[in-house]
Design a protein around this motif. Structure first.
Motif, PDB file in Angstrom:
ATOM      1  N   ILE A  69       0.839  -1.204   0.000  1.00  0.00           N
ATOM      2  CA  ILE A  69       0.000   0.000   0.000  1.00  0.00           C
ATOM      3  C   ILE A  69       0.873   1.254   0.000  1.00  0.00           C
ATOM      4  CG2 ILE A  69      -1.592   1.375   1.404  1.00  0.00           C
ATOM      5  CD1 ILE A  69      -2.979  -1.187   2.206  1.00  0.00           C
ATOM      6  N   ILE A  70       1.913   1.265   0.832  1.00  0.00           N
ATOM      7  CA  ILE A  70       2.821   2.415   0.887  1.00  0.00           C
ATOM      8  C   ILE A  70       3.520   2.605  -0.454  1.00  0.00           C
ATOM      9  CG2 ILE A  70       4.925   3.316   1.968  1.00  0.00           C
ATOM     10  CD1 ILE A  70       4.072   1.806   4.530  1.00  0.00           C
ATOM     11  N   LEU A  71       3.934   1.491  -1.071  1.00  0.00           N
ATOM     12  CA  LEU A  71       4.669   1.558  -2.338  1.00  0.00           C
ATOM     13  C   LEU A  71       3.801   2.108  -3.467  1.00  0.00           C
ATOM     14  CD1 LEU A  71       7.167   0.895  -4.078  1.00  0.00           C
ATOM     15  CD2 LEU A  71       6.205  -1.407  -4.384  1.00  0.00           C
ATOM     16  N   ILE A  72       2.603   1.542  -3.633  1.00  0.00           N
ATOM     17  CA  ILE A  72       1.786   1.929  -4.780  1.00  0.00           C
ATOM     18  C   ILE A  72       1.259   3.353  -4.665  1.00  0.00           C
ATOM     19  CG2 ILE A  72       1.134  -0.437  -5.341  1.00  0.00           C
ATOM     20  CD1 ILE A  72      -1.507  -0.016  -3.997  1.00  0.00           C
ATOM     21  N   THR A  73       1.043   3.831  -3.435  1.00  0.00           N
ATOM     22  CA  THR A  73       0.584   5.210  -3.282  1.00  0.00           C
ATOM     23  C   THR A  73       1.714   6.204  -3.538  1.00  0.00           C
ATOM     24  OG1 THR A  73       0.930   4.962  -0.889  1.00  0.00           O
ATOM     25  CG2 THR A  73      -1.319   4.732  -1.713  1.00  0.00           C
ATOM     26  N   ARG A  74       2.945   5.754  -3.372  1.00  0.00           N
ATOM     27  CA  ARG A  74       4.085   6.608  -3.692  1.00  0.00           C
ATOM     28  C   ARG A  74       4.376   6.623  -5.194  1.00  0.00           C
ATOM     29  NH1 ARG A  74       4.694  10.208   0.204  1.00  0.00           N
ATOM     30  NH2 ARG A  74       4.863   9.251   2.265  1.00  0.00           N
ATOM     31  N   VAL A  75       4.113   5.491  -5.852  1.00  0.00           N
ATOM     32  CA  VAL A  75       4.431   5.363  -7.273  1.00  0.00           C
ATOM     33  C   VAL A  75       3.399   6.077  -8.150  1.00  0.00           C
ATOM     34  CG1 VAL A  75       4.619   3.716  -9.185  1.00  0.00           C
ATOM     35  CG2 VAL A  75       5.739   3.235  -7.000  1.00  0.00           C
ATOM     36  N   ASP A  76       2.123   5.882  -7.848  1.00  0.00           N
ATOM     37  CA  ASP A  76       1.040   6.433  -8.677  1.00  0.00           C
ATOM     38  C   ASP A  76       0.648   7.829  -8.172  1.00  0.00           C
ATOM     39  OD1 ASP A  76      -1.130   6.957 -10.263  1.00  0.00           O
ATOM     40  OD2 ASP A  76      -2.073   5.007  -9.954  1.00  0.00           O
ATOM     41  N   LYS A  77       0.859   8.834  -8.981  1.00  0.00           N
ATOM     42  CA  LYS A  77       0.537  10.207  -8.592  1.00  0.00           C
ATOM     43  C   LYS A  77      -0.969  10.423  -8.423  1.00  0.00           C
ATOM     44  CE  LYS A  77       4.596  12.428 -10.632  1.00  0.00           C
ATOM     45  NZ  LYS A  77       5.084  13.460 -11.590  1.00  0.00           N
ATOM     46  N   ALA A  78      -1.768   9.585  -9.102  1.00  0.00           N
ATOM     47  CA  ALA A  78      -3.226   9.702  -8.984  1.00  0.00           C
ATOM     48  C   ALA A  78      -3.706   9.339  -7.576  1.00  0.00           C
ATOM     49  CB  ALA A  78      -3.902   8.803 -10.015  1.00  0.00           C
ATOM     50  N   LEU A  79      -2.886   8.588  -6.854  1.00  0.00           N
ATOM     51  CA  LEU A  79      -3.260   8.168  -5.502  1.00  0.00           C
ATOM     52  C   LEU A  79      -2.690   9.088  -4.428  1.00  0.00           C
ATOM     53  CD1 LEU A  79      -2.817   4.287  -5.764  1.00  0.00           C
ATOM     54  CD2 LEU A  79      -4.887   5.642  -6.073  1.00  0.00           C
ATOM     55  N   GLN A  80      -2.050  10.159  -4.817  1.00  0.00           N
ATOM     56  CA  GLN A  80      -1.473  11.092  -3.839  1.00  0.00           C
ATOM     57  C   GLN A  80      -2.497  12.154  -3.450  1.00  0.00           C
ATOM     58  OE1 GLN A  80       2.307  12.435  -5.359  1.00  0.00           O
ATOM     59  NE2 GLN A  80       3.140  10.363  -5.472  1.00  0.00           N
ATOM     60  N   THR A  81      -3.554  11.676  -2.829  1.00  0.00           N
ATOM     61  CA  THR A  81      -4.647  12.515  -2.349  1.00  0.00           C
ATOM     62  C   THR A  81      -4.711  12.398  -0.825  1.00  0.00           C
ATOM     63  OG1 THR A  81      -6.237  10.698  -2.539  1.00  0.00           O
ATOM     64  CG2 THR A  81      -5.942  12.122  -4.478  1.00  0.00           C
ATOM     65  N   PRO A  82      -5.486  13.266  -0.145  1.00  0.00           N
ATOM     66  CA  PRO A  82      -5.572  13.172   1.322  1.00  0.00           C
ATOM     67  C   PRO A  82      -5.972  11.793   1.827  1.00  0.00           C
ATOM     68  CG  PRO A  82      -6.499  15.245   0.592  1.00  0.00           C
ATOM     69  CD  PRO A  82      -6.168  14.467  -0.648  1.00  0.00           C
ATOM     70  N   MET A  83      -6.943  11.149   1.161  1.00  0.00           N
ATOM     71  CA  MET A  83      -7.387   9.837   1.619  1.00  0.00           C
ATOM     72  C   MET A  83      -6.247   8.829   1.633  1.00  0.00           C
ATOM     73  SD  MET A  83     -10.470   7.380   0.200  1.00  0.00           S
ATOM     74  CE  MET A  83      -9.606   6.733  -1.219  1.00  0.00           C
ATOM     75  N   TYR A  84      -5.451   8.813   0.576  1.00  0.00           N
ATOM     76  CA  TYR A  84      -4.340   7.871   0.498  1.00  0.00           C
ATOM     77  C   TYR A  84      -3.140   8.328   1.332  1.00  0.00           C
ATOM     78  CZ  TYR A  84      -7.083   5.661  -3.114  1.00  0.00           C
ATOM     79  OH  TYR A  84      -8.102   5.026  -3.784  1.00  0.00           O
ATOM     80  N   PHE A  85      -3.026   9.619   1.578  1.00  0.00           N
ATOM     81  CA  PHE A  85      -2.007  10.121   2.493  1.00  0.00           C
ATOM     82  C   PHE A  85      -2.254   9.567   3.893  1.00  0.00           C
ATOM     83  CE2 PHE A  85      -0.818  13.479   5.600  1.00  0.00           C
ATOM     84  CZ  PHE A  85       0.565  13.442   5.428  1.00  0.00           C
ATOM     85  N   PHE A  86      -3.510   9.578   4.319  1.00  0.00           N
ATOM     86  CA  PHE A  86      -3.860   9.005   5.621  1.00  0.00           C
ATOM     87  C   PHE A  86      -3.677   7.485   5.615  1.00  0.00           C
ATOM     88  CE2 PHE A  86      -6.812  12.824   5.798  1.00  0.00           C
ATOM     89  CZ  PHE A  86      -5.968  13.550   6.622  1.00  0.00           C
ATOM     90  N   LEU A  87      -4.026   6.848   4.503  1.00  0.00           N
ATOM     91  CA  LEU A  87      -3.896   5.400   4.396  1.00  0.00           C
ATOM     92  C   LEU A  87      -2.437   4.956   4.475  1.00  0.00           C
ATOM     93  CD1 LEU A  87      -5.275   2.689   4.007  1.00  0.00           C
ATOM     94  CD2 LEU A  87      -5.229   3.073   1.538  1.00  0.00           C
ATOM     95  N   VAL A  88      -1.532   5.724   3.862  1.00  0.00           N
ATOM     96  CA  VAL A  88      -0.102   5.415   3.932  1.00  0.00           C
ATOM     97  C   VAL A  88       0.381   5.491   5.385  1.00  0.00           C
ATOM     98  CG1 VAL A  88       2.190   6.340   3.388  1.00  0.00           C
ATOM     99  CG2 VAL A  88       0.511   6.044   1.580  1.00  0.00           C
ATOM    100  N   ASN A  89      -0.020   6.544   6.074  1.00  0.00           N
ATOM    101  CA  ASN A  89       0.361   6.680   7.481  1.00  0.00           C
ATOM    102  C   ASN A  89      -0.217   5.546   8.326  1.00  0.00           C
ATOM    103  OD1 ASN A  89       1.775   9.387   8.495  1.00  0.00           O
ATOM    104  ND2 ASN A  89       0.632   9.833   6.622  1.00  0.00           N
ATOM    105  N   PHE A  90      -1.455   5.168   8.005  1.00  0.00           N
ATOM    106  CA  PHE A  90      -2.100   4.072   8.741  1.00  0.00           C
ATOM    107  C   PHE A  90      -1.368   2.754   8.492  1.00  0.00           C
ATOM    108  CE2 PHE A  90      -5.549   0.913   9.351  1.00  0.00           C
ATOM    109  CZ  PHE A  90      -5.853   1.206  10.673  1.00  0.00           C
ATOM    110  N   SER A  91      -0.968   2.507   7.258  1.00  0.00           N
ATOM    111  CA  SER A  91      -0.241   1.274   6.928  1.00  0.00           C
ATOM    112  C   SER A  91       1.116   1.235   7.615  1.00  0.00           C
ATOM    113  CB  SER A  91      -0.066   1.163   5.410  1.00  0.00           C
ATOM    114  OG  SER A  91      -1.312   1.026   4.770  1.00  0.00           O
ATOM    115  N   PHE A  92       1.818   2.366   7.612  1.00  0.00           N
ATOM    116  CA  PHE A  92       3.109   2.441   8.310  1.00  0.00           C
ATOM    117  C   PHE A  92       2.918   2.217   9.809  1.00  0.00           C
ATOM    118  CE2 PHE A  92       6.308   5.064  10.556  1.00  0.00           C
ATOM    119  CZ  PHE A  92       7.446   4.336  10.201  1.00  0.00           C
TER     120      PHE A  92
END
Length: 330
Positions: A69-92
């Motif tokens: 989850i952390i990897l794909i949200t960093r790779v795809d710019k379309a997923l660099q939104t607030p929702m996925y920003f929170f999801l990355v932090n949650f996954s970490f």
């Protein structure tokens, strides 16, 4: 008369010696407990290797799933939104959270040496409580993000800008640190006497209270206050947010829009139900009502089951994440 006085003095001296011996015995019992023994799942000895395999597999799934989850949200710019920003932090956060308890449990199952020092036990509990509180706050922040996105979509880019998102995440990470350090210090300031066997697979509050000597009423009350602040309040905020969200979704004219909104929210609600449900039942019970077997089963939900299902829930039910994952896979 003299005989009576001598007799009284002898009795008083004997009572004093008995009290002194009891105090010394209590002091010696308190000072000798420099380590605990995590019993874990010793009541089912024939399943030790099976449990080792299950928990090792779960740990790998948690690390890989949340790492993806952390990897794909960093790779795809379309997923660099607030929702996925929170999801990355949650996954970490989930990776850090499980790494506090599972590795030690795996080592204990493999070596069958279950000792844990007093300082190591306190450290494990402190980090576990800090990260657990952070997860409660972060789940509430994620619910607020969904509330703004669905109930106030026109204001969403303005309200959930980069600065606000960073502040919400930073606040979630640091708010619990001083409180849980203080609570850990308070718990380990209690005198521990008698048995040093913790009937659990990690250092948690309920099983440690069972080993404490004397009155733990004040300590239990402080635990309840902290639970209300970091577990109950975020849970009520999440329920309130989703009450508003459901009301808004039901008023949407398009069936497709309603289905998409429900799909997005159901993922988060599933994680909330698993994590908060098991946590509230565990920590809101009085000391006398705790059952070691039930506590262990419930703690498996918020230490292993929820972190393991988090990446599965958020990827399999998310078309954007699945589309990015297909692009990365050969």
């Amino acid at each position: 008369m003299l005989f009576k006085n001598v007799k009284v003095l002898i009795i008083l001296n004997l009572q004093y010696l008995q009290m002194e011996s009891k105090l010394r015995a209590k002091e010696s019992s308190n000072t000798t407990i420099m380590e605990f023994v995590l019993l874990g799942f010793t009541d089912i000895p024939h399943l030790q290797m099976f449990l080792l395999g299950i928990f090792f597999f779960a740990y790998v799934i948690i690390l890989m799933g949340n790492g993806i989850i952390i990897l794909i949200t960093r790779v795809d710019k379309a997923l660099q939104t607030p929702m996925y920003f929170f999801l990355v932090n949650f996954s970490f956060l989930e990776i850090c959270y499980v790494s506090i308890t599972i590795p030690k449990m795996l080592v204990n199952l493999w070596t069958q040496q279950r000792n844990i020092s007093l300082s190591e036990c306190a450290t494990q509990m402190c980090f576990f409580l800090i990260l657990g509180s952070t997860e409660c706050l972060l789940l509430a922040v994620m619910a607020y993000d969904r509330y703004v996105a669905i109930c106030n979509p026109l204001h969403y880019p303005l309200v959930m800008n980069r600065r606000v998102c960073t502040q919400l995440v930073t606040g979630s990470w640091i708010t619990a640190i001083p409180v849980q350090i203080g609570q850990t210090y308070q718990i380990f300031s209690l005198p521990f006497c008698g048995s040093n066997q913790i009937n659990h697979f990690f250092c948690d509050i309920p099983p440690l209270f069972k080993l404490a000597c004397g009155d733990t009423f004040v300590n239990e009350m402080s635990v309840y206050i902290v639970v209300v602040l970091f577990l109950t309040v975020p849970f009520l905020l999440i329920i309130g947010s989703y009450g508003k969200i459901m009301s808004t979704i039901l008023r949407l004219p398009s069936a497709t829009s309603r289905a998409k909104a429900f799909s997005t929210c159901s993922s988060h609600l599933t994680v909330v139900a698993l994590f908060f449900g098991s946590g509230i039942i565990t920590y809101f019970q009085p000391k006398s009502k705790h059952s070691s077997g039930r506590d262990r089963v419930l703690s498996l939900f918020y230490t292993i089951v929820t972190p393991m299902f988090n990446p599965i829930i958020y990827t399999l039910r998310n078309k954007d994440v699945m589309a990015t994952l297909r692009k990365l896979l050969p």
